[in-house]
Write a protein that holds these residues in place. Sequence first.
Motif, mmCIF file in Angstrom:
data_model
loop_
_atom_site.group_PDB
_atom_site.id
_atom_site.type_symbol
_atom_site.label_atom_id
_atom_site.label_comp_id
_atom_site.label_asym_id
_atom_site.label_seq_id
_atom_site.Cartn_x
_atom_site.Cartn_y
_atom_site.Cartn_z
ATOM 1 N N VAL A 147 87.089 -111.229 57.932
ATOM 2 C CA VAL A 147 87.415 -110.606 59.213
ATOM 3 C C VAL A 147 86.607 -109.321 59.311
ATOM 4 O O VAL A 147 86.537 -108.554 58.350
ATOM 5 C CB VAL A 147 88.924 -110.285 59.331
ATOM 6 N N GLU A 148 85.990 -109.105 60.470
ATOM 7 C CA GLU A 148 85.217 -107.897 60.716
ATOM 8 C C GLU A 148 85.928 -107.095 61.797
ATOM 9 O O GLU A 148 86.195 -107.613 62.874
ATOM 10 C CB GLU A 148 83.802 -108.289 61.161
ATOM 11 N N ILE A 149 86.249 -105.845 61.484
ATOM 12 C CA ILE A 149 87.031 -104.997 62.389
ATOM 13 C C ILE A 149 86.191 -103.783 62.758
ATOM 14 O O ILE A 149 85.753 -103.039 61.882
ATOM 15 C CB ILE A 149 88.333 -104.532 61.701
ATOM 16 N N GLU A 150 85.995 -103.582 64.063
ATOM 17 C CA GLU A 150 85.222 -102.435 64.524
ATOM 18 C C GLU A 150 86.164 -101.380 65.080
ATOM 19 O O GLU A 150 86.963 -101.643 65.974
ATOM 20 C CB GLU A 150 84.226 -102.867 65.597
ATOM 21 N N VAL A 151 86.067 -100.182 64.512
ATOM 22 C CA VAL A 151 86.858 -99.029 64.948
ATOM 23 C C VAL A 151 85.880 -97.879 65.148
ATOM 24 O O VAL A 151 85.202 -97.485 64.202
ATOM 25 C CB VAL A 151 87.922 -98.643 63.897
ATOM 26 N N VAL A 156 85.271 -115.629 61.121
ATOM 27 C CA VAL A 156 84.249 -116.641 60.881
ATOM 28 C C VAL A 156 84.766 -117.995 61.360
ATOM 29 O O VAL A 156 85.822 -118.454 60.919
ATOM 30 C CB VAL A 156 83.879 -116.700 59.381
ATOM 31 N N ASP A 157 84.014 -118.605 62.264
ATOM 32 C CA ASP A 157 84.350 -119.951 62.741
ATOM 33 C C ASP A 157 84.131 -120.933 61.589
ATOM 34 O O ASP A 157 83.036 -120.995 61.023
ATOM 35 C CB ASP A 157 83.468 -120.321 63.935
ATOM 36 N N PHE A 158 85.168 -121.682 61.243
ATOM 37 C CA PHE A 158 85.120 -122.594 60.097
ATOM 38 C C PHE A 158 84.029 -123.650 60.247
ATOM 39 O O PHE A 158 83.415 -124.060 59.275
ATOM 40 C CB PHE A 158 86.485 -123.270 59.914
ATOM 41 N N LYS A 159 83.753 -124.059 61.461
ATOM 42 C CA LYS A 159 82.782 -125.130 61.683
ATOM 43 C C LYS A 159 81.336 -124.639 61.597
ATOM 44 O O LYS A 159 80.484 -125.313 61.046
ATOM 45 C CB LYS A 159 83.029 -125.789 63.029
ATOM 46 N N THR A 160 81.047 -123.452 62.124
ATOM 47 C CA THR A 160 79.664 -122.965 62.196
ATOM 48 C C THR A 160 79.360 -121.817 61.236
ATOM 49 O O THR A 160 78.200 -121.468 61.054
ATOM 50 C CB THR A 160 79.339 -122.471 63.615
ATOM 51 N N PHE A 161 80.374 -121.200 60.666
ATOM 52 C CA PHE A 161 80.251 -120.018 59.806
ATOM 53 C C PHE A 161 79.658 -118.822 60.550
ATOM 54 O O PHE A 161 79.140 -117.900 59.948
ATOM 55 C CB PHE A 161 79.454 -120.315 58.531
ATOM 56 N N LYS A 162 79.761 -118.829 61.877
ATOM 57 C CA LYS A 162 79.304 -117.703 62.684
ATOM 58 C C LYS A 162 80.502 -116.843 63.069
ATOM 59 O O LYS A 162 81.617 -117.338 63.197
ATOM 60 C CB LYS A 162 78.602 -118.199 63.941
ATOM 61 N N LEU A 163 80.244 -115.552 63.267
ATOM 62 C CA LEU A 163 81.304 -114.654 63.712
ATOM 63 C C LEU A 163 81.635 -114.934 65.173
ATOM 64 O O LEU A 163 80.732 -115.094 65.996
ATOM 65 C CB LEU A 163 80.868 -113.193 63.569
ATOM 66 N N VAL A 164 82.925 -115.001 65.459
ATOM 67 C CA VAL A 164 83.406 -115.226 66.825
ATOM 68 C C VAL A 164 84.520 -114.224 67.129
ATOM 69 O O VAL A 164 85.113 -113.649 66.222
ATOM 70 C CB VAL A 164 83.903 -116.681 67.024
ATOM 71 N N PHE A 186 92.359 -120.701 58.396
ATOM 72 C CA PHE A 186 91.010 -121.053 58.826
ATOM 73 C C PHE A 186 90.924 -120.734 60.305
ATOM 74 O O PHE A 186 91.856 -121.017 61.055
ATOM 75 C CB PHE A 186 90.718 -122.539 58.601
ATOM 76 N N SER A 187 89.816 -120.153 60.733
ATOM 77 C CA SER A 187 89.663 -119.798 62.143
ATOM 78 C C SER A 187 88.654 -120.717 62.821
ATOM 79 O O SER A 187 87.702 -121.176 62.189
ATOM 80 C CB SER A 187 89.244 -118.336 62.275
#
Length: 155
Positions: free
Chosen positions: A52-56, A84-92, A115-116
Amino acid sequence: MKIKILILALLLLPASIFAQSMMDILKPDLGKKLGTCSVCGMDVFEKMMTRVEIEVADTVYHACGIGCATAIMEGKNVKDVKVVDFKTFKLVDAKKSWFVVGSVISPVRAMLPEFSFASKKEADEFAKIYGGKVLDYQSMFDLAKKIREERKKSN
């Protein structure tokens, strides 16, 4: 006696080298290390499926999963959350994502094995095959926070 030990060592050396090279082959490619989860201390990698990427403000925090992310976000003015999208491994966008919890597939490290997915359809298809419950972001966030608080009480 020394000759027997030498022969044994010569026989075991190739086996240990082969075993290490097999471990390297079987190890998943997690990409580069992004940092360490400030809650549990786990290393966080770019291709980690529960990252998980959190921007503050102008700071980006990396969490190993939603459970630790809830602790990082507490009391902060969060600008953006990505998973991370489980299917593509891209951040969503986490707030538009769907999560599967309780499937027969479980990430080794997760406090709350989730899983996201970028779409509900993908999450439903995964759950149909591997089991688990499909949750939207707010439900997933609430569940993770509840579990984290229960663990605090029991410690």
